[in-house]
Design a protein around this motif. Sequence first.
Motif, PDB file in Angstrom:
ATOM      1  N   ARG A  42       0.834  -1.206   0.000  1.00  0.00           N
ATOM      2  CA  ARG A  42       0.000   0.000   0.000  1.00  0.00           C
ATOM      3  C   ARG A  42       0.868   1.255   0.000  1.00  0.00           C
ATOM      4  N   MET A  43       2.011   1.191   0.700  1.00  0.00           N
ATOM      5  CA  MET A  43       2.931   2.326   0.775  1.00  0.00           C
ATOM      6  C   MET A  43       3.852   2.394  -0.444  1.00  0.00           C
ATOM      7  N   HIS A  44       3.701   1.453  -1.373  1.00  0.00           N
ATOM      8  CA  HIS A  44       4.537   1.369  -2.577  1.00  0.00           C
ATOM      9  C   HIS A  44       6.018   1.201  -2.228  1.00  0.00           C
ATOM     10  N   VAL A  45       6.270   0.391  -1.218  1.00  0.00           N
ATOM     11  CA  VAL A  45       7.631   0.083  -0.804  1.00  0.00           C
ATOM     12  C   VAL A  45       7.990  -1.301  -1.347  1.00  0.00           C
ATOM     13  N   PRO A  46       8.933  -1.373  -2.270  1.00  0.00           N
ATOM     14  CA  PRO A  46       9.340  -2.686  -2.775  1.00  0.00           C
ATOM     15  C   PRO A  46      10.034  -3.501  -1.678  1.00  0.00           C
ATOM     16  N   TRP A  47       9.717  -4.770  -1.635  1.00  0.00           N
ATOM     17  CA  TRP A  47      10.317  -5.660  -0.653  1.00  0.00           C
ATOM     18  C   TRP A  47      10.464  -7.039  -1.270  1.00  0.00           C
ATOM     19  N   ARG A  48      11.286  -7.847  -0.619  1.00  0.00           N
ATOM     20  CA  ARG A  48      11.419  -9.248  -1.009  1.00  0.00           C
ATOM     21  C   ARG A  48      11.659 -10.060   0.250  1.00  0.00           C
TER      22      ARG A  48
END
Length: 137
Positions: free
Chosen positions: A114-120
């Motif tokens: 939702r915060m547009h934070v890329p993660w893996r």
Amino acid sequence: REAADSRVKRDTITYNVVLQSIHELEIGNSIFREGLLAHVFDECIVIDDRQLDLHGCSSGSGILALRWWWTEIVPVVQASARSCSFYVITGWGKHRPARRQTGILEVVCQELDRMHVPWRWHNPGCLLLTAEQASKK
């Protein structure tokens, strides 16, 4: 907000329950910050500049902790480092009671999206973000 004047014990359990219900309301941020200042979350949220451990959080307090850490702590670290990794530790739900349908892991992943934070995935209970990713926020 009347907890200080009432007989309600102001502890981790109380804050987790309250924030579970109101984390999407503006007052949720204020109550979360009040808990931080009162060291209520010292037992359940482990915070350092590159890692946020949410093992003891309800999903509501975990979301608020994530938002606070991402906007207040991570940018300061980024300003002093060229490239660094950030970790959000949630655990993978092994100890979650069966009656709880959605755990902290799921809501943190949803909130990062939702915060547009890329993660893996770093491992099954830990998410990895990098400073380059954070700067694209």
